[in-house]
Scaffold this active site. Structure first.
Site, PDB file in Angstrom:
ATOM      1  N   ASP A   5       0.863  -1.377  -0.248  1.00  0.00           N
ATOM      2  CA  ASP A   5      -0.139  -0.224   0.601  1.00  0.00           C
ATOM      3  C   ASP A   5       1.223   0.727   0.005  1.00  0.00           C
ATOM      4  OD1 ASP A   5       0.680  -0.392   2.627  1.00  0.00           O
ATOM      5  OD2 ASP A   5      -0.587   0.899   3.616  1.00  0.00           O
TER       6      ASP A   5
ATOM      7  N   GLU B 172       0.324  -1.183   5.601  1.00  0.00           N
ATOM      8  CA  GLU B 172       1.291  -1.316   6.352  1.00  0.00           C
ATOM      9  C   GLU B 172       0.337   0.384   6.810  1.00  0.00           C
ATOM     10  OE1 GLU B 172       5.280   0.819   7.449  1.00  0.00           O
ATOM     11  OE2 GLU B 172       4.504   1.321   5.855  1.00  0.00           O
TER      12      GLU B 172
END
Length: 406
Positions: free
Chosen positions: A79, A174
Site C-alpha cells: 500500500d 502498513e
C-alpha cells in the site's frame, strides 16, 4: 526485468490504503497488485506461493546448499500512504542529475529544489525517479518490493551463490498501521527477517517509535448566529482550542532524532460536530505513556470548558522493536556487514516512524529495517535514486550469501 522496470510497473497500481473502510485489505487496488505479484512469483519459479483473502503474499526460494542455514525472510508492503493520492502516478526519470532545481510540473509550478531538500545534492550525477507533481511516487514501499523480487530472481539465476531457504512476504495496509494484523509468523517460518522499508541509502534501523492513534469527537451546539449568545457551542472553535493546548514545539516539524511528537493528521466538521485526528509518537516507552496522559488531560480540560462536549479514543499501534531485536543483535550486524561488503556506508539510526517489522518483532519474528532508497515519502516531492535501489538489491543478495558463509 531490472529493479527499475519492476518499480515503474508497480507504481502504476493504485494501492492507497484507507482508515475508513474497515476491511483487509482496506482498498481493492491492493488486491489487484497482490494478484499481479502472485503471477510474477509463479513465473519466477518460486515455491510455496500463497495469497490469502486478506491480501498477504508469501513465497519461498529454496536453499541451494546442504549446509544447515537459518531460514530468513524479506518483507515489504504494497500500500501507499493516504496522505496524497497514489492514483495515476506518472513517474519521470532525471538522468545524470545536475544538482539544480527539477521542474516536476511546469503548468502547476511545482519544483523539487535542493534549496528545500538539500539532500538532493548527495545524488549529483545519479539518476533520479521523481513524480509529475500531482501524486506521491510510491517508493514507500514499492521500491522495497521491486528490490526483493529483483534480488530473489538474481539468486535463482546464479546458483553459484549458495544460500539457505529464503522467504518473502508482501503485506497490505502498513501505512495505516495494520500491516501485521493478519501476518502468519508461524507460516512464514523464519528465524528472522528484514523489512526493505527504510529511506535513504545506508539506513539500517532496529529502533522505532512507540505509536498510538487518537480519534477525537466533538459535539457542539448549533444555533443561528443571530441568536447564539450564551447558547452556541461551535465544535470547530472547540477543536481549535484543543489543538492550541498541546505543546506547539512538540510537533513533527520541530523535532528530530529521538524526540517524539503530537501530530495533527486531520480536522473536519461543522459548528454542530467536528472530528480531530492525531498520532502520538515517542521512542521512550515511559515518555510515550506520558504523552498519552497529556492528551487525556487536555481532553478533560476541554470538557471543563465545554461540558460533555468531547470524547477520545486512543489506540496503541506498535511499540519500539529495540527490546526484541537487541537480544539477537547479530541479525543487525549481518546486514551491517552486507552493506559494507557492497560499498554502502551503514547509517544505524532510529526510525522516526514504524514498519511492519516493529510489530512482527513483538510477534516473535525479529525484523530490522533496511533502506529502500527513497526520500520525501508520502508527498509530491518524493524521489528515489536508481543507484540506491540497485545497491539495495546487492545488499539483499549479500545478506543471503553471508548467512550461509557465516
Amino acid at each position: 526485468m531490472t529493479v527499475v522496470d519492476r518499480f515503474l510497473k508497480y507504481v502504476k497500481f493504485d494501492t492507497e490504503s484507507s482508515t475508513e473502510t474497515g476491511t483487509t485489505p482496506s482498498t481493492p487496488g491492493q488486491m489487484v497488485l497482490a494478484r499481479e505479484l502472485e503471477k510474477e512469483l509463479h513465473e519466477m519459479g518460486l515455491e510455496d506461493i500463497s495469497l490469502d483473502e486478506k491480501g498477504y503474499i508469501m513465497a519461498t526460494l529454496p536453499a541451494n546448499t546442504d549446509k544447515k542455514v537459518p531460514t530468513i525472510g524479506f518483507v515489504a508492503h504494497m500500500d501507499t500512504s493516504p496522505d496524497l493520492t497514489g492514483k495515476d502516478v506518472n513517474p519521470q526519470i532525471v538522468k545524470n542529475y545536475d544538482g539544480k532545481d527539477i521542474i516536476l510540473n511546469k503548468e502547476l509550478n511545482i519544483v523539487l529544489s535542493p534549496n528545500d531538500f538539500p539532500e538532493m545534492q548527495d545524488y549529483v550525477g545519479q539518476d533520479l525517479i521523481v513524480t509529475d507533481g500531482k501524486t506521491l511516487l510510491g517508493a514507500d514501499d514499492k521500491a522495497g518490493i521491486a528490490e526483493i523480487l529483483t534480488a530473489i530472481k538474481y539468486l535463482k539465476d546464479h546458483p553459484e551463490i549458495k544460500h539457505g531457504k529464503i522467504r518473502i512476504g508482501f503485506t497490505p495496509d502498513e501505512e495505516i498501521g495494520a500491516g501485521a494484523d493478519y501476518f502468519d509468523v508461524e507460516k512464514f517460518g523464519c528465524e528472522w527477517a528484514y523489512t526493505m522499508d527504510g529511506g535513504p541509502i545506508g539506513e539500517l534501523e532496529y529502533e522505532n517509535f512507540n505509536a498510538a492513534g487518537v480519534k477525537i469527537n466533538i459535539q457542539g451546539r448549533s444555533v443561528h448566529p443571530g441568536y447564539a449568545k450564551d447558547k452556541m457551542v461551535n465544535a470547530l472553535v472547540v477543536a481549535n482550542k484543543l489543538v492550541s493546548l498541546l505543546p506547539s514545539n512538540e510537533r513533527p516539524e520541530h523535532t528530530t532524532g529521538y524526540e517524539g511528537f503530537y501530530h495533527l493528521t486531520n480536522i473536519s466538521g461543522t459548528v454542530d460536530a467536528a472530528t480531530v485526528g492525531y498520532i502520538i509518537r515517542d521512542h521512550d516507552r515511559e515518555i510515550f505513556e506520558k504523552r498519552k496522559k497529556v492528551m487525556l488531560d487536555t481532553i478533560a480540560f476541554i470538557n471543563k470548558l465545554y461540558p460533555d462536549s468531547t470524547t477520545v479514543e486512543i489506540k496503541d499501534q506498535y511499540y519500539n522493536m529495540r527490546e526484541k531485536v537487541e537480544p539477537v543483535k547479530h541479525v543487525v550486524d549481518l546486514a551491517f556487514d552486507a552493506m559494507t561488503a557492497v560499498g554502502v556506508t551503514p547509517i544505524v539510526k532510529p526510525i522516526r516512524g514504524g514498519t511492519d517489522g516493529a510489530r512482527l518483532s513483538f510477534m516473535g519474528l525479529p525484523c530490522p529495517n533496511i533502506f529502500a532508497g527513497g526520500h520525501n515519502f508520502h508527498g509530491r516531492y518524493e524521489f528515489v535514486p536508481i543507484q540506491s535501489m540497485e545497491k539495495a538489491v546487492q545488499v539483499i543478495v549479500k545478506i543471503a550469501e553471508l548467512v550461509t558463509s557465516k
